[in-house]
Each structure stands twice: as C-alpha cells, then as structure tokens.
Design a protein around this motif. Structure first.
Motif, PDB file in Angstrom:
ATOM      1  N   ILE A  94       0.871  -1.196  -0.171  1.00 12.83           N
ATOM      2  CA  ILE A  94      -0.186  -0.017   0.036  1.00 12.83           C
ATOM      3  C   ILE A  94       0.779   1.150   0.127  1.00 12.83           C
ATOM      4  N   ILE A  95       1.941   1.195   0.749  1.00 12.15           N
ATOM      5  CA  ILE A  95       2.794   2.499   0.972  1.00 12.15           C
ATOM      6  C   ILE A  95       3.400   2.780  -0.240  1.00 12.15           C
ATOM      7  N   LEU A  96       4.122   1.731  -0.717  1.00 14.42           N
ATOM      8  CA  LEU A  96       4.879   1.959  -2.189  1.00 14.42           C
ATOM      9  C   LEU A  96       4.037   2.427  -3.407  1.00 14.42           C
ATOM     10  N   ILE A  97       2.824   1.776  -3.465  1.00 12.58           N
ATOM     11  CA  ILE A  97       2.183   2.209  -4.490  1.00 12.58           C
ATOM     12  C   ILE A  97       1.484   3.643  -4.237  1.00 12.58           C
TER      13      ILE A  97
ATOM     14  N   GLY B 108      -8.005  -6.164  -5.739  1.00 19.97           N
ATOM     15  CA  GLY B 108      -8.916  -5.123  -4.736  1.00 19.97           C
ATOM     16  C   GLY B 108      -7.699  -4.186  -4.045  1.00 19.97           C
ATOM     17  N   LEU B 109      -6.436  -4.290  -4.282  1.00 22.70           N
ATOM     18  CA  LEU B 109      -5.541  -3.410  -3.411  1.00 22.70           C
ATOM     19  C   LEU B 109      -5.598  -1.874  -3.676  1.00 22.70           C
ATOM     20  N   GLU B 110      -6.074  -1.703  -5.083  1.00 24.50           N
ATOM     21  CA  GLU B 110      -6.343  -0.332  -5.493  1.00 24.50           C
ATOM     22  C   GLU B 110      -7.271   0.578  -4.631  1.00 24.50           C
ATOM     23  N   LEU B 111      -8.199  -0.162  -4.047  1.00 26.94           N
ATOM     24  CA  LEU B 111      -9.187   0.523  -3.201  1.00 26.94           C
ATOM     25  C   LEU B 111      -8.628   0.786  -1.795  1.00 26.94           C
ATOM     26  N   ALA B 112      -7.708   0.113  -1.275  1.00 25.90           N
ATOM     27  CA  ALA B 112      -6.767   0.579  -0.201  1.00 25.90           C
ATOM     28  C   ALA B 112      -5.872   1.448  -0.231  1.00 25.90           C
ATOM     29  N   VAL B 113      -5.407   1.484  -1.641  1.00 21.36           N
ATOM     30  CA  VAL B 113      -4.335   2.618  -2.033  1.00 21.36           C
ATOM     31  C   VAL B 113      -4.932   3.804  -1.898  1.00 21.36           C
ATOM     32  N   VAL B 114      -6.105   4.028  -2.738  1.00 16.16           N
ATOM     33  CA  VAL B 114      -6.613   5.217  -2.989  1.00 16.16           C
ATOM     34  C   VAL B 114      -7.484   5.713  -1.605  1.00 16.16           C
ATOM     35  N   ALA B 115      -7.871   4.913  -0.899  1.00 14.55           N
ATOM     36  CA  ALA B 115      -8.367   5.211   0.634  1.00 14.55           C
ATOM     37  C   ALA B 115      -7.331   5.865   1.365  1.00 14.55           C
TER      38      ALA B 115
ATOM     39  N   VAL C 246      -1.639   5.638   5.576  1.00 13.69           N
ATOM     40  CA  VAL C 246      -1.259   4.257   5.474  1.00 13.69           C
ATOM     41  C   VAL C 246      -1.214   3.607   6.666  1.00 13.69           C
ATOM     42  N   VAL C 247      -0.428   4.340   7.545  1.00 11.18           N
ATOM     43  CA  VAL C 247      -0.127   3.597   8.876  1.00 11.18           C
ATOM     44  C   VAL C 247      -1.585   3.385   9.811  1.00 11.18           C
ATOM     45  N   LEU C 248      -2.358   4.315   9.491  1.00 12.75           N
ATOM     46  CA  LEU C 248      -3.622   4.276  10.217  1.00 12.75           C
ATOM     47  C   LEU C 248      -4.521   3.135   9.574  1.00 12.75           C
ATOM     48  N   LEU C 249      -4.631   2.941   8.242  1.00 14.12           N
ATOM     49  CA  LEU C 249      -5.510   2.020   7.620  1.00 14.12           C
ATOM     50  C   LEU C 249      -4.653   0.845   8.042  1.00 14.12           C
TER      51      LEU C 249
END
Length: 337
Positions: A55-58, A249-256, A279-282
């Motif tokens: 998540i953090i890299l993308i 589905g990772l794109e949802l987490a990245v955008v969030a 990112v850390v909070l999520l």
C-alpha cells in the motif's frame, strides 16, 4: 498584528489535516496496543510493516497522480500481471536476477500505455484505468491461468520476509524509507513537485505558465506502473507464490489511504507525510481487526467507510479552520477599536 499572524499560522498548522491524521494515527496505535492482544508485540510489528508495504509503495506515485487531479486504478492489476509473468519467466528458466528488473520494466510499459491513452489521446484517467484494470488482470490469467508458482529462491524470499539482524525491523523497511524519502523530496522540494500542485489547481493555467502538463502526467503513470511492477515482485517473494489474482482489490486500499492522508480527489492539495500517516492508520486498523478475528467482509466495510470519511472529513477540517480564522479576525478588529 505580528502576534495575531503567528497565532493564526500556528492554529492553521495545528488544524491542518496532516496534523489531525498524524495525531489520530498515534491515538489508534496507543489504543490498539493497550486493548488488542498481541498488537504491540515485535512480531506483529514485523507483520504489519509487511502488510503495509504494497500500500505504502504504490501510494507514493499515486499521491502525485491524484495531486495533479488524475487517478490510476490499474495498479493492483499491474501488480497481478507482473506477479504472473514472474512465475511464467521462472518456469521457463530465466534467472531471478533477470526476472526482477524485467518485471519492473514491464510494469513501466503498462504505465506507458495508461499515460499514452490519457495524455496523448486525451481520454479521462478514470475510464482508462478502469479499462486497463480489467485488461492487465485478464492478461495475468492468460499468462499463468488459475495455477501458482511457488519455488522461488529461498535467499530472496527470506530477505523480503526477514528482519535486520535480531531486531523486529523488517528488511523491506529500508526500501520503504529510501523510496519515501526520494518521492518526498521530489514532491515537496523540487520544481517538479511545485508543478504537480500547479497542474492540480489549474492545468490550463499551468500549461500557459510553461509547465509541460501532458509530459509530466505521462511520466507519473510510467513511474506508477514501474512501482506497481516492483510491488508485484515483492508480493510474490513474500508469499513465495506467483498468482494471477495477487493484489486483487488493493487499489481501493491505496486510494483510501491517499485520500485519508489529506490529498484532495480534485487535485492541487495534499502532502506525503499525511499520506504516510494515512497508510499507517489504515494498516493499524486492519491489523487490529484481524487480531480480533473480524471477517474479511467487515474489513472491506471499514476500508470503504474510511474512503468516504477521507473525502468528508478534510472538508470539515477546512471549514473549522476557516471559522477559527474568521473568529481571530473579529477578535483582532474588536481589540483594535
């Protein structure tokens, strides 16, 4: 007047979304450490860093893309495509030292396609990347099918999942820190970064001021694809499994995470420190819920709710900051009489 300006500047910093999200992240970490069994252990810290790695890299290039007012929803499919190619290349006898840079280059080529369609043909990024999301995921299944490849060199899988010496700090945290520093410097301390905010605020005005808008956006998509390719490699080595559905589905987490970090979906606003905190909070929330045996469906609900709140709450914070500033102005005007 000087004291008023200083106080106003301080209040603006304290009520900025970056400050709010960083404080909220610290609070969540403290509460989770106290209330959730095993959350505060060194072992869980290692796993949480590995979980937030993709998540953090993308999110690093995604932040820049959204700052310009665009979006890239194909990143998770590029991850899956490069993971599938990694398995196919390995089955066909290529060395791992050749496969890794090749997959990163192929990820960049996927970004070239996105960039060409968006900046040269002038198509909307939302529509384009939804299309290439399906395209790259479909190609991943064409390459590898429903199977998996799982016999990658132990030395590489061990490095991705291992820690620095006897500490709980994962090796990959070094990679995260280096890339975050590079992206942070580019975004906040170079003319390129200033151009990104100008484009997001008004791309036509940015064009007339001499900024190469199309070229800048094109290279952002190339970088996004390359980073997604790198994450595909790291994901495959972490789980020692190349699969076409990796990262679904990772794109949802990245955008969030990016929006939760205070980046405006309309462009022109946001910072990398806020995104890192988001990112850390999520990751912390998802990790704590998993430790509490919360179902995957509930995790999706939490991610979706955070995505909605990440759009709503910064607007509320801006309104609160505006009211604070107006009240200070009225107090200054009253004291001047």
């Amino acid at each position: 007047m000087h004291r008023f300006s200083a106080a106003g500047g301080l209040s603006k910093r304290l009520t900025s979304w970056d400050s709010i999200i960083i404080v909220l992240t610290v609070i969540v970490l403290i509460i989770a450490s106290a209330a959730v069994d095993n959350f505060g252990t060194s072992r869980n810290f290692t796993f949480m860093v590995l979980d937030l790695l993709p998540i953090i890299l993308i999110a690093l290039p995604m932040t820049m893309i959204i700052v310009t007012g665009e979006i890239d929803l194909s990143v998770a499919s590029v991850l899956g495509f490069t993971s599938a190619l990694m398995g196919w290349f390995w089955n066909n006898g290529l060395s791992i030292e050749t496969i890794i840079p090749l997959c990163i280059v192929i990820g960049a080529v996927c970004g070239v396609l996105n960039g060409f369609l968006i900046t040269v043909l002038g198509l909307p990024s939302l529509a384009v990347t939804i299309g290439t999301l399906a395209l790259f995921r479909g190609l991943a299944f064409v390459v590898l099918g429903d199977g998996a490849v799982a016999d990658f060199p132990f030395s590489y899988t061990e490095w991705v999942t291992g820690t620095i010496g006897s500490s709980p700090v994962p090796n990959v945290l070094i990679l995260i820190a280096v890339l975050a520093l590079i992206f942070g410097i580019v975004q906040h301390a170079t003319p390129v970064g200033r151009a990104l905010y100008a484009i997001g605020a008004n791309d036509k005005a940015a064009h007339f001021s001499g900024i190469r808008v199309a070229r800048t956006k094109f290279w952002l998509y190339v970088v996004s694809g390359a980073v997604a390719g790198l994450v595909g490699v790291l994901w495959t080595l972490r789980y020692s499994s190349a699969r076409a559905d990796n990262g679904s589905g990772l794109e949802l987490a990245v955008v969030a995470a990016v929006l939760l970090g205070g980046v405006s979906i309309f462009g022109g606003k946001g910072s990398l420190p806020g995104v890192l905190a988001g990112v850390v909070l999520l990751a912390a929330l998802q990790n704590a819920l998993r430790l509490e045996d919360v179902s995957g469906q509930a995790l999706n609900i939490v991610t979706g709710a955070l995505l909605v709140l990440s759009v709503l709450l910064p607007n509320i914070a801006t309104a609160v900051r505006g009211n604070w500033h107006r009240r200070r102005l009225r107090q200054a005007a009253a004291s001047a009489r």
